[in-house]
Write an enzyme that holds these catalytic residues in place. Structure first.
Site, PDB file in Angstrom:
ATOM      1  N   SER A  42      15.073  39.208  38.408  1.00 51.74           N
ATOM      2  CA  SER A  42      14.261  38.365  37.223  1.00 51.74           C
ATOM      3  C   SER A  42      14.430  38.804  36.116  1.00 51.74           C
ATOM      4  O   SER A  42      14.812  38.378  34.991  1.00 51.74           O
ATOM      5  CB  SER A  42      12.771  38.537  37.644  1.00 51.74           C
ATOM      6  OG  SER A  42      12.540  37.581  38.657  1.00 51.74           O
ATOM      7  N   ARG A 138      16.446  21.269  45.149  1.00 49.66           N
ATOM      8  CA  ARG A 138      15.375  21.826  44.456  1.00 49.66           C
ATOM      9  C   ARG A 138      15.089  21.226  43.182  1.00 49.66           C
ATOM     10  O   ARG A 138      16.087  20.547  42.576  1.00 49.66           O
ATOM     11  CB  ARG A 138      15.973  23.426  44.068  1.00 49.66           C
ATOM     12  CG  ARG A 138      15.947  24.202  45.318  1.00 49.66           C
ATOM     13  CD  ARG A 138      16.408  25.388  44.678  1.00 49.66           C
ATOM     14  NE  ARG A 138      15.058  26.307  44.353  1.00 49.66           N
ATOM     15  CZ  ARG A 138      15.068  27.474  44.048  1.00 49.66           C
ATOM     16  NH1 ARG A 138      16.084  28.252  44.169  1.00 49.66           N
ATOM     17  NH2 ARG A 138      14.048  28.015  43.722  1.00 49.66           N
ATOM     18  N   SER A 185       7.169  24.950  39.167  1.00 48.87           N
ATOM     19  CA  SER A 185       8.146  26.499  38.971  1.00 48.87           C
ATOM     20  C   SER A 185       7.718  26.725  37.625  1.00 48.87           C
ATOM     21  O   SER A 185       7.741  26.171  36.451  1.00 48.87           O
ATOM     22  CB  SER A 185       9.367  26.128  39.429  1.00 48.87           C
ATOM     23  OG  SER A 185      10.116  27.255  39.031  1.00 48.87           O
ATOM     24  N   SER A 186       7.473  28.071  37.555  1.00 51.03           N
ATOM     25  CA  SER A 186       7.381  28.903  36.085  1.00 51.03           C
ATOM     26  C   SER A 186       8.417  28.719  35.564  1.00 51.03           C
ATOM     27  O   SER A 186       8.732  28.880  34.335  1.00 51.03           O
ATOM     28  CB  SER A 186       6.862  30.171  36.368  1.00 51.03           C
ATOM     29  OG  SER A 186       7.566  31.162  36.889  1.00 51.03           O
ATOM     30  N   GLN A 187       9.558  28.563  36.180  1.00 53.38           N
ATOM     31  CA  GLN A 187      11.031  28.655  35.660  1.00 53.38           C
ATOM     32  C   GLN A 187      11.348  27.565  34.806  1.00 53.38           C
ATOM     33  O   GLN A 187      12.201  27.681  33.749  1.00 53.38           O
ATOM     34  CB  GLN A 187      12.184  28.802  36.780  1.00 53.38           C
ATOM     35  CG  GLN A 187      11.999  30.088  37.712  1.00 53.38           C
ATOM     36  CD  GLN A 187      13.010  29.868  38.774  1.00 53.38           C
ATOM     37  OE1 GLN A 187      13.456  29.132  39.299  1.00 53.38           O
ATOM     38  NE2 GLN A 187      13.297  31.025  39.337  1.00 53.38           N
ATOM     39  N   GLU A 329       6.200  34.832  45.805  1.00 57.37           N
ATOM     40  CA  GLU A 329       7.679  35.194  46.225  1.00 57.37           C
ATOM     41  C   GLU A 329       7.370  36.292  47.225  1.00 57.37           C
ATOM     42  O   GLU A 329       8.045  36.954  47.987  1.00 57.37           O
ATOM     43  CB  GLU A 329       8.532  36.008  45.257  1.00 57.37           C
ATOM     44  CG  GLU A 329       7.811  36.868  44.664  1.00 57.37           C
ATOM     45  CD  GLU A 329       8.339  37.241  42.912  1.00 57.37           C
ATOM     46  OE1 GLU A 329       8.896  38.364  42.598  1.00 57.37           O
ATOM     47  OE2 GLU A 329       8.293  36.263  42.166  1.00 57.37           O
ATOM     48  N   HIS A 356      11.037  26.134  47.128  1.00 51.89           N
ATOM     49  CA  HIS A 356      12.115  27.334  47.023  1.00 51.89           C
ATOM     50  C   HIS A 356      13.359  27.119  47.645  1.00 51.89           C
ATOM     51  O   HIS A 356      13.755  26.159  48.083  1.00 51.89           O
ATOM     52  CB  HIS A 356      11.252  28.334  47.038  1.00 51.89           C
ATOM     53  CG  HIS A 356      10.355  28.957  46.333  1.00 51.89           C
ATOM     54  ND1 HIS A 356      10.235  30.198  45.604  1.00 51.89           N
ATOM     55  CD2 HIS A 356       9.440  28.403  45.431  1.00 51.89           C
ATOM     56  CE1 HIS A 356       9.502  30.508  44.680  1.00 51.89           C
ATOM     57  NE2 HIS A 356       8.938  29.070  44.519  1.00 51.89           N
ATOM     58  N   ARG A 360       9.356  27.348  52.289  1.00 52.68           N
ATOM     59  CA  ARG A 360       9.212  28.539  52.973  1.00 52.68           C
ATOM     60  C   ARG A 360       7.892  28.368  54.095  1.00 52.68           C
ATOM     61  O   ARG A 360       7.740  29.185  54.895  1.00 52.68           O
ATOM     62  CB  ARG A 360       8.890  29.538  51.850  1.00 52.68           C
ATOM     63  CG  ARG A 360      10.119  30.092  51.282  1.00 52.68           C
ATOM     64  CD  ARG A 360       9.811  31.109  50.484  1.00 52.68           C
ATOM     65  NE  ARG A 360      11.139  31.778  49.763  1.00 52.68           N
ATOM     66  CZ  ARG A 360      11.399  32.634  48.885  1.00 52.68           C
ATOM     67  NH1 ARG A 360      10.427  32.662  47.966  1.00 52.68           N
ATOM     68  NH2 ARG A 360      12.614  33.088  48.449  1.00 52.68           N
TER      69      ARG A 360
END
Length: 448
Positions: A42, A138, A185-187, A329, A356, A360
């Site tokens: 990251s 995704r 997602s924080s991304q 994660e 993800h 998951r």
């Protein structure tokens, strides 16, 4: 929710030659040793992108030789950035901006598929993005819609706003304000913020939706932007403002990856052993630091020291009830621990893990059930109840091309003989030579 009797992405089943799979080693006794883990993926990919956005002439030290890092380096090179690799030291050479008329391979790296497009919007010419087959599943909509709002032209080539797509850059981007739903997602937020200072009007990102998962990752982004002398106003909840400004070309040093370290510490907890992760930082914005508190809830003892942090496992693991919304994660590692505990466990706040590298939650429920476990999906997580587990000669543990699923299988295999992982090679995404590191720890050679 997924029916665990049907795998979300079916791993190999039936009678297969055992040499196709990695036989997870069973620990002969308590696992004891010291481990040095690779750098944080990251931090690495944020630092590499900020170095490129600065115009270069700076270094990033401690970069792990992982697939995610290689994909980011490849993306920057595709955009015309000079990148020199010397072991774990990466030099970003000076350049005059990003070029277009190129293509970027995102692989399965979320930090590449979500961080690079906002930067590539500054390129002169088209930039085509594509990745692994699973990457096309995704979510990308919030990033692409935001870029359109900010003035970019985005052309998609498949179903909806997902890979593959092409950004038609004009050498700059107007910028301004975007409102998006980052609950997936924080991304989505981090990817925009990293490039925001390079836009003509800067950038304001406002989240409008359910709580953002993995908020510590956004805090990491904000801290690293400030270290690059970018002003970030995050004083208002769910809003981030970045004025237009140069990004400072500085040298970066990457911390050990604490999420990857959690797997080695969990080995001590599962076997009643004692494992030290060398170089554990005294303070960190990495979400993986939360594993220490969770391990204590399982009954382990955590002891920081001058060389790192040491976890000593208990005689038995107790069940836990944990909200992992900010640290999803860690869920595969924690699910493996929970499956081996004496009491039931509840993992909450992780519905976003369905988007993800694989789904998951479905994958964990499927694989634990296949070993005789009792794991069921809930609307926002997993319920895991203790049952005896057994390895199966007719069916490997499915990794689903997901590095954290693969390492979860390795943890189960410590105390459950006969567990084989169908794709241990996918751990190269974040942990180079995981099988070798795992074998060294179990043999007492780790840290030597």
């Amino acid at each position: 929710m997924h029916d665990p009797s049907t795998p979300p992405h079916t791993p190999p089943t039936g009678a297969q030659p055992t040499d196709l799979y990695w036989a997870a080693p069973t620990a002969a006794g308590p696992v004891t040793g010291a481990v040095a883990v690779p750098g944080s993926k990251s931090q690495t990919n944020r630092a590499l992108l900020l170095a490129a956005l600065s115009g270069g002439d700076c270094t990033v030290a401690g970069v792990p030789a992982t697939r995610d890092s290689a994909l980011m380096i490849g993306a920057l090179r595709s955009l015309g950035v000079p990148v020199l690799v010397d072991g774990e030291l990466i030099t970003i050479g000076a350049h005059d901006g990003f070029r277009g008329d190129t293509q970027v391979d995102t692989g399965l790296a979320g930090t590449v598929m979500r961080f690079v497009p906002p930067a590539a919007a500054l390129a002169a010419g088209p930039v085509r993005f594509d990745g692994d087959p699973r990457a096309r599943e995704r979510p990308m909509g919030p990033v692409l819609d935001s870029l359109r709002t900010l003035g970019a032209r985005v052309e998609t080539h498949g179903d909806g706003d997902a890979l593959p797509f092409t950004l038609h850059g004009t050498g700059g981007l107007a910028g301004g304000e975007v409102v998006l739903d980052a609950s997936g997602s924080s991304q989505f937020v981090s990817g925009l913020l990293l490039s925001g200072a390079a836009y003509d009007k800067g950038l304001t990102v406002i989240h409008d939706g359910k709580p953002v998962p993995s908020l510590p990752h956004i805090e990491m982004t904000v801290d690293m932007l400030r270290a690059a002398r970018v002003d970030v106003d995050d004083s208002e909840p769910n809003a981030w403002r970045v004025p237009p400004a140069p990004i400072f070309a500085r040298d970066w040093v990457v911390e050990p990856d604490l999420s990857n370290a959690s797997v080695f510490l969990a080995a001590a907890a599962i076997t009643g052993g004692r494992v030290t992760v060398l170089g554990w930082p005294a303070a960190s914005t990495q979400p993986g630091v939360a594993i220490l508190g969770v391990l204590e809830q399982f009954g382990a003892t955590v002891a920081p020291g001058p060389d790192g942090v040491t976890v000593t496992g208990p005689d038995r693991l107790t069940g836990v009830d944990v909200d992992l919304h900010d640290v999803g994660e860690l869920a595969p590692t924690i699910a493996a621990l929970a499956a081996l505990a004496d009491g039931p466990s509840q993992l909450r706040g992780i519905a976003h893990l369905r988007g993800h590298e694989t789904d998951r939650l479905a994958a964990l429920a499927t694989e634990l059930t296949a070993l005789g476990g009792d794991a069921t999906e809930t609307p926002d997580g997993l319920a895991i109840r203790p049952r005896p587990l057994r390895g199966r000669a007719d069916r490997p543990w499915g990794a689903y091309a997901d590095h954290r699923m693969a390492t979860a299988g390795a943890l189960i295999g410590l105390v459950v003989p006969g567990v084989a992982v169908d794709d241990i090679g996918c751990t190269d995404k974040t942990i180079p030579d995981f099988p070798g590191r795992w074998a060294a720890l179990l043999s007492g050679r780790a840290g030597s």
